[in-house]
Enzyme design. Structure first.
Site, PDB file in Angstrom:
ATOM      1  N   TYR A 272     -35.065   7.527  -5.081  1.00 32.42           N
ATOM      2  CA  TYR A 272     -36.044   7.396  -4.014  1.00 32.42           C
ATOM      3  C   TYR A 272     -37.410   7.066  -4.604  1.00 32.42           C
ATOM      4  O   TYR A 272     -37.870   7.740  -5.523  1.00 32.42           O
ATOM      5  CB  TYR A 272     -36.150   8.689  -3.186  1.00 32.42           C
ATOM      6  CG  TYR A 272     -36.937   8.444  -1.921  1.00 32.42           C
ATOM      7  CD1 TYR A 272     -36.289   8.091  -0.747  1.00 32.42           C
ATOM      8  CD2 TYR A 272     -38.324   8.488  -1.921  1.00 32.42           C
ATOM      9  CE1 TYR A 272     -37.004   7.804   0.411  1.00 32.42           C
ATOM     10  CE2 TYR A 272     -39.043   8.192  -0.779  1.00 32.42           C
ATOM     11  CZ  TYR A 272     -38.379   7.848   0.379  1.00 32.42           C
ATOM     12  OH  TYR A 272     -39.095   7.547   1.512  1.00 32.42           O
TER      13      TYR A 272
ATOM     14  N   GLN B 107     -33.981   8.863   6.572  1.00 33.54           N
ATOM     15  CA  GLN B 107     -32.883   7.926   6.851  1.00 33.54           C
ATOM     16  C   GLN B 107     -32.349   7.291   5.561  1.00 33.54           C
ATOM     17  O   GLN B 107     -31.135   7.073   5.426  1.00 33.54           O
ATOM     18  CB  GLN B 107     -33.296   6.864   7.879  1.00 33.54           C
ATOM     19  CG  GLN B 107     -34.503   5.990   7.516  1.00 33.54           C
ATOM     20  CD  GLN B 107     -35.837   6.633   7.865  1.00 33.54           C
ATOM     21  OE1 GLN B 107     -35.935   7.848   8.093  1.00 33.54           O
ATOM     22  NE2 GLN B 107     -36.893   5.826   7.902  1.00 33.54           N
TER      23      GLN B 107
ATOM     24  N   ASN C 202     -42.119  12.510   0.361  1.00 32.00           N
ATOM     25  CA  ASN C 202     -42.934  13.376   1.219  1.00 32.00           C
ATOM     26  C   ASN C 202     -42.088  14.515   1.791  1.00 32.00           C
ATOM     27  O   ASN C 202     -40.940  14.725   1.381  1.00 32.00           O
ATOM     28  CB  ASN C 202     -43.591  12.544   2.335  1.00 32.00           C
ATOM     29  CG  ASN C 202     -42.566  11.919   3.270  1.00 32.00           C
ATOM     30  OD1 ASN C 202     -41.391  12.318   3.296  1.00 32.00           O
ATOM     31  ND2 ASN C 202     -42.986  10.934   4.033  1.00 32.00           N
TER      32      ASN C 202
ATOM     33  N   SER D 227     -48.841  18.574  -8.730  1.00 35.30           N
ATOM     34  CA  SER D 227     -48.914  18.547 -10.186  1.00 35.30           C
ATOM     35  C   SER D 227     -49.959  19.526 -10.717  1.00 35.30           C
ATOM     36  O   SER D 227     -50.819  19.991  -9.971  1.00 35.30           O
ATOM     37  CB  SER D 227     -49.260  17.120 -10.606  1.00 35.30           C
ATOM     38  OG  SER D 227     -49.004  16.931 -11.973  1.00 35.30           O
TER      39      SER D 227
ATOM     40  N   GLN E  47     -55.808  15.308 -13.678  1.00 36.75           N
ATOM     41  CA  GLN E  47     -54.818  16.074 -12.915  1.00 36.75           C
ATOM     42  C   GLN E  47     -55.270  16.243 -11.483  1.00 36.75           C
ATOM     43  O   GLN E  47     -54.497  16.048 -10.543  1.00 36.75           O
ATOM     44  CB  GLN E  47     -54.646  17.438 -13.585  1.00 36.75           C
ATOM     45  CG  GLN E  47     -53.328  18.088 -13.263  1.00 36.75           C
ATOM     46  CD  GLN E  47     -52.175  17.221 -13.697  1.00 36.75           C
ATOM     47  OE1 GLN E  47     -52.227  16.593 -14.733  1.00 36.75           O
ATOM     48  NE2 GLN E  47     -51.165  17.132 -12.878  1.00 36.75           N
TER      49      GLN E  47
ATOM     50  N   HIS F 261     -54.758  13.663  -8.540  1.00 38.34           N
ATOM     51  CA  HIS F 261     -53.430  13.398  -7.954  1.00 38.34           C
ATOM     52  C   HIS F 261     -53.381  13.756  -6.481  1.00 38.34           C
ATOM     53  O   HIS F 261     -52.792  13.055  -5.666  1.00 38.34           O
ATOM     54  CB  HIS F 261     -52.363  14.227  -8.670  1.00 38.34           C
ATOM     55  CG  HIS F 261     -51.690  13.503  -9.786  1.00 38.34           C
ATOM     56  ND1 HIS F 261     -50.900  12.409  -9.590  1.00 38.34           N
ATOM     57  CD2 HIS F 261     -51.700  13.715 -11.121  1.00 38.34           C
ATOM     58  CE1 HIS F 261     -50.438  11.971 -10.754  1.00 38.34           C
ATOM     59  NE2 HIS F 261     -50.908  12.739 -11.712  1.00 38.34           N
TER      60      HIS F 261
ATOM     61  N   GLU G 233     -46.692  22.963 -15.663  1.00 34.98           N
ATOM     62  CA  GLU G 233     -45.986  21.689 -15.801  1.00 34.98           C
ATOM     63  C   GLU G 233     -46.444  20.992 -17.091  1.00 34.98           C
ATOM     64  O   GLU G 233     -45.626  20.569 -17.891  1.00 34.98           O
ATOM     65  CB  GLU G 233     -46.313  20.828 -14.581  1.00 34.98           C
ATOM     66  CG  GLU G 233     -45.617  19.485 -14.557  1.00 34.98           C
ATOM     67  CD  GLU G 233     -46.143  18.596 -13.439  1.00 34.98           C
ATOM     68  OE1 GLU G 233     -47.188  18.918 -12.838  1.00 34.98           O
ATOM     69  OE2 GLU G 233     -45.505  17.551 -13.167  1.00 34.98           O
ATOM     70  N   HIS G 234     -47.770  20.873 -17.265  1.00 41.34           N
ATOM     71  CA  HIS G 234     -48.340  20.246 -18.466  1.00 41.34           C
ATOM     72  C   HIS G 234     -49.220  21.263 -19.173  1.00 41.34           C
ATOM     73  O   HIS G 234     -50.067  21.893 -18.531  1.00 41.34           O
ATOM     74  CB  HIS G 234     -49.238  19.059 -18.087  1.00 41.34           C
ATOM     75  CG  HIS G 234     -48.584  18.021 -17.228  1.00 41.34           C
ATOM     76  ND1 HIS G 234     -48.842  17.908 -15.879  1.00 41.34           N
ATOM     77  CD2 HIS G 234     -47.699  17.060 -17.528  1.00 41.34           C
ATOM     78  CE1 HIS G 234     -48.129  16.899 -15.382  1.00 41.34           C
ATOM     79  NE2 HIS G 234     -47.427  16.358 -16.356  1.00 41.34           N
TER      80      HIS G 234
ATOM     81  N   ASP H 159     -47.887  10.562 -19.238  1.00 41.42           N
ATOM     82  CA  ASP H 159     -47.526  10.046 -17.913  1.00 41.42           C
ATOM     83  C   ASP H 159     -46.966   8.632 -17.998  1.00 41.42           C
ATOM     84  O   ASP H 159     -46.184   8.219 -17.147  1.00 41.42           O
ATOM     85  CB  ASP H 159     -48.762  10.002 -17.008  1.00 41.42           C
ATOM     86  CG  ASP H 159     -49.115  11.366 -16.460  1.00 41.42           C
ATOM     87  OD1 ASP H 159     -48.239  12.240 -16.464  1.00 41.42           O
ATOM     88  OD2 ASP H 159     -50.272  11.549 -16.039  1.00 41.42           O
TER      89      ASP H 159
ATOM     90  N   GLU I 135      -7.102  42.612 -12.406  1.00 38.22           N
ATOM     91  CA  GLU I 135      -7.969  42.089 -11.342  1.00 38.22           C
ATOM     92  C   GLU I 135      -7.233  41.947 -10.013  1.00 38.22           C
ATOM     93  O   GLU I 135      -7.787  41.425  -9.048  1.00 38.22           O
ATOM     94  CB  GLU I 135      -8.587  40.747 -11.786  1.00 38.22           C
ATOM     95  CG  GLU I 135      -9.587  40.913 -12.928  1.00 38.22           C
ATOM     96  CD  GLU I 135     -10.383  39.647 -13.253  1.00 38.22           C
ATOM     97  OE1 GLU I 135     -10.039  38.572 -12.713  1.00 38.22           O
ATOM     98  OE2 GLU I 135     -11.345  39.751 -14.030  1.00 38.22           O
TER      99      GLU I 135
ATOM    100  N   HIS J 123      -1.906  34.906 -10.881  1.00 42.45           N
ATOM    101  CA  HIS J 123      -2.460  34.428 -12.147  1.00 42.45           C
ATOM    102  C   HIS J 123      -1.589  34.908 -13.305  1.00 42.45           C
ATOM    103  O   HIS J 123      -1.216  34.139 -14.189  1.00 42.45           O
ATOM    104  CB  HIS J 123      -3.890  34.961 -12.342  1.00 42.45           C
ATOM    105  CG  HIS J 123      -4.930  34.253 -11.532  1.00 42.45           C
ATOM    106  ND1 HIS J 123      -4.881  34.169 -10.166  1.00 42.45           N
ATOM    107  CD2 HIS J 123      -6.050  33.581 -11.900  1.00 42.45           C
ATOM    108  CE1 HIS J 123      -5.935  33.482  -9.728  1.00 42.45           C
ATOM    109  NE2 HIS J 123      -6.660  33.114 -10.766  1.00 42.45           N
TER     110      HIS J 123
END
Lengths: 431, 431
Positions: free
Chosen positions: B131, B192, B215, B238, B260, B263, B328-329, B362, B416, B421
């Site tokens: 995507y 969709q 989104n 981020s 940063q 963003h 994250e960073h 990046d 068990e 088994h």
């Protein structure tokens, strides 16, 4: 039980229907679970005690400290465990550990021609929660399969939770926890136990990830706390696909199909064969052996509702069918077993040859028995060491390396409308 | 912007509050998304066309075939791309590919002392959907970061979807798709598109896993189709954490914090330092540089609402704070950068030294820029080759090996309560 023949003109449709069968009814427990999680997150131990009194018959005077299973209680459970399965668990633990040790990933670091040092580093999760169901689904083998890879990964703290209806915990489950090196054991279960592991209470410190099977409430709770903590896959009913030629022993094949079917009425056992004689003999043997099983009612329902025997012209024709089914367990009992296995893309685990019943893999083979169900072997793997580690990437530029790479980063930052990105590089290069 | 000092008696509380800040409001789009998915699953291309007409202004006469971006259109997009970022993308692709090639995992097979052959095999997913968001968040660099590891893994089919509002797709996005080896491109987006990738339509064949950012509708759709297909993580806003001592250049640190912050208003930039002088200088530099940024309004809001400068006594004291934030960073601009990095457990990516601004990572460093956000680096890793492969375990017993292991499996099966088994093993051993 469904019988299909790939030579039949409507086979495509019938097979598509087999693929699409839903074996699980999702219980709508989400609202209940949401309330329990919120309550435990807000009230901590007090909420945990309330739910454990209500659902597991914990005494009204029990304190939060009583939720912890003491080392002395585990000693007593080990002493009370029957020696034969206890020894079998020790063998299983050693073999699972050896298999998973080979999975420990390597770190990587290199410096390239531009002078950029780059690579990655694997670290163990700081803590893991292990859910163990109560009642008949309380399997000591699953404790090993979840906890041993975590310990091999180097997880310093494993907190196990297991409901103890009326205070009773299966001694072999506690013995398995001891063997596997589980650090803490709590007699709590359900969504309240998952919530405690995710958010922490005064008695149970929070963990980074929760693994282990559970009922609909546990599964819904794991989905809800995902993000706050990591979770493993949500396991569905178990399944086996057996690929066998005319040389296979129909009694053995039937026993393996039933070993799967006895798990759950929603379990699925499928045979694909190029031999009419084997197909008929297995169908008969299943009926004959059913009567011998204590869990005959469960196995019979599974076989009746979801069992299938598929006849193909040649076993090689079965490979695309296997890939579409993407079975949790694939047994191949055929002359050309290795060659067939090599052509399969989607399967959680493959058991090769007539002397490798899947039950060996469930217990003492060494590979993990926590495997992707419901066709998810198309995109996921069984549990392993990597599930208890995470990778941190590393990057380091010399001034010269930054000079070499910087202009391209500036160009891309500007092209993406992220001028601040471009600036952070340009400012170091006086661009 | 928040300023904290670890020497302050209330620091623990303040830091806990910083950790708990929710930067994302979950939009409640789940019911809408559920309807769209159901519709696409039922009506296929017809539904896909309806939604694309409604949301992206597709012409009323366009057929389903028009949803496919043709190779000729991609040729034209490459030709229309500005040469400088195009060359930068080619450099980025080569570096990302080289880095990820080192991640290709090894298969394993061994035969143990008992004669059990065991191991595992990695296979690529059969197909992946990628995507790519439309509008300003349509980043060619992200196309590379998602598609290149999939191709390195050996995925034979990557189908990319990207909404084309009024027919327009960013030419650099198509050029990146071409560079990365994306096999199919469709001008569809939203829930969709996710539904089409998961369930398939006449025009878009279904995939095994869907990756890529989007989104709230896309995120909700990915959550909903999980199980039918695999999904990657759901990325949040981020974030960067910079660990710097008094030797750091405050203008460079400020530029990285703003890279940063630009963003998203929900992005987060934090500085931890042992130097009051640096803290003050960075705070001033941020204000000064903000005026220079086209995205100043976004960056200013992020810095005001979620930015923080934390003063610690010694940088070593910061390590436990880093692990709790699990950024994250993580940038480390300090004399003892390597030693500090070695002690950190939880971070998506670490950037070492003053000449490694995060923006290099990046775009052109080589490591992946798809990284765990919102403290999920405690339990998960950035995107990599393993996300596009899965492991199948292998087990094969000789008759002798089964004789050696069988009794333990029988004992555990019986313990068990799974006699089927136990029987599947015992029947082969005449037990």
């Amino acid at each position: 039980m469904l019988r299909l023949d790939s030579r039949h003109p409507d086979f495509g449709q019938h097979f598509a229907r087999l693929l699409a069968v839903k074996r699980e009814v999702a219980e709508d427990v989400d609202e209940t679970v949401r309330g329990i999680i919120r309550d435990v997150a807000a009230r901590g131990d007090a909420a945990l005690l309330d739910y454990t009194r209500r659902f597991d018959g914990l005494g009204p005077d029990a304190s939060a400290a009583a939720l912890r299973v003491s080392p002395e209680e585990i000693d007593a459970a080990v002493a009370a465990s029957p020696p034969e399965p206890l020894a079998a668990l020790a063998l299983a633990k050693a073999r699972i550990e050896a298999y998973h040790r080979a999975q420990v990933p390597a770190d990587h670091r290199e410096t390239d021609a531009l002078g950029v040092t780059l690579g990655w580093r694997w670290t163990a999760l700081e803590s893991v929660g292990l859910y163990v169901p109560g009642g008949t689904a309380s399997y000591p083998s699953s404790v090993l399969m979840n906890a041993v890879p975590a310990k091999v990964a180097g997880v310093p703290r494993i907190a196990m939770v297991a409901p103890a209806p009326n205070g009773v915990t299966n001694p072999l489950v506690l013995a398995a926890a001891r063997l596997a090196g589980v650090d803490e054991v709590f007699r709590v279960g359900g969504a309240q136990a998952v919530a405690a592991l995710a958010y922490g209470t005064a008695t149970i410190a929070p963990v980074a990830k929760i693994v282990g099977p559970g009922n609909a409430y546990v599964a819904a709770a794991k989905r809800r706390v995902f993000g706050q903590v990591g979770i493993d896959m949500i396991a569905g009913p178990s399944e086996v696909l057996i690929l066998a030629d005319g040389s296979a022993n129909p009694d053995w094949v039937a026993a393996d199909l039933l070993a799967q079917a006895e798990h759950d009425t929603a379990a699925q056992a499928i045979l694909i064969t190029d031999s009419d004689a084997l197909a008929d003999a297995v169908a008969a043997a299943v009926e004959g052996q059913l009567a011998l099983l204590p869990r005959a009612a469960i196995a019979a329902a599974s076989w009746r509702d979801y069992g299938a025997i598929v006849r193909v012209e040649r076993l090689a024709d079965a490979v695309p069918l296997v890939d579409r089914l993407a079975p949790e367990h694939l047994e191949i009992e055929a002359a050309e077993a290795e060659a067939l296995a090599a052509r399969v893309r989607n399967a959680g685990a493959i058991f090769l040859g007539a002397h490798t019943p899947e039950a060996i893999g469930d217990y003492v083979g060494g590979p993990n028995h926590v495997l992707p169900t419901a066709r998810s072997a198309r995109f996921s793997s069984g549990l392993g060491v990597l599930d208890f580690m995470k990778r941190t990437s590393l990057l380091s530029c010399t001034p010269e390396a930054l000079r070499a790479l910087g202009p391209a980063a500036v160009a891309l930052g500007r092209a993406e409308g992220l001028d601040g990105h471009a600036r952070s590089v340009a400012i170091r290069l006086n661009l």
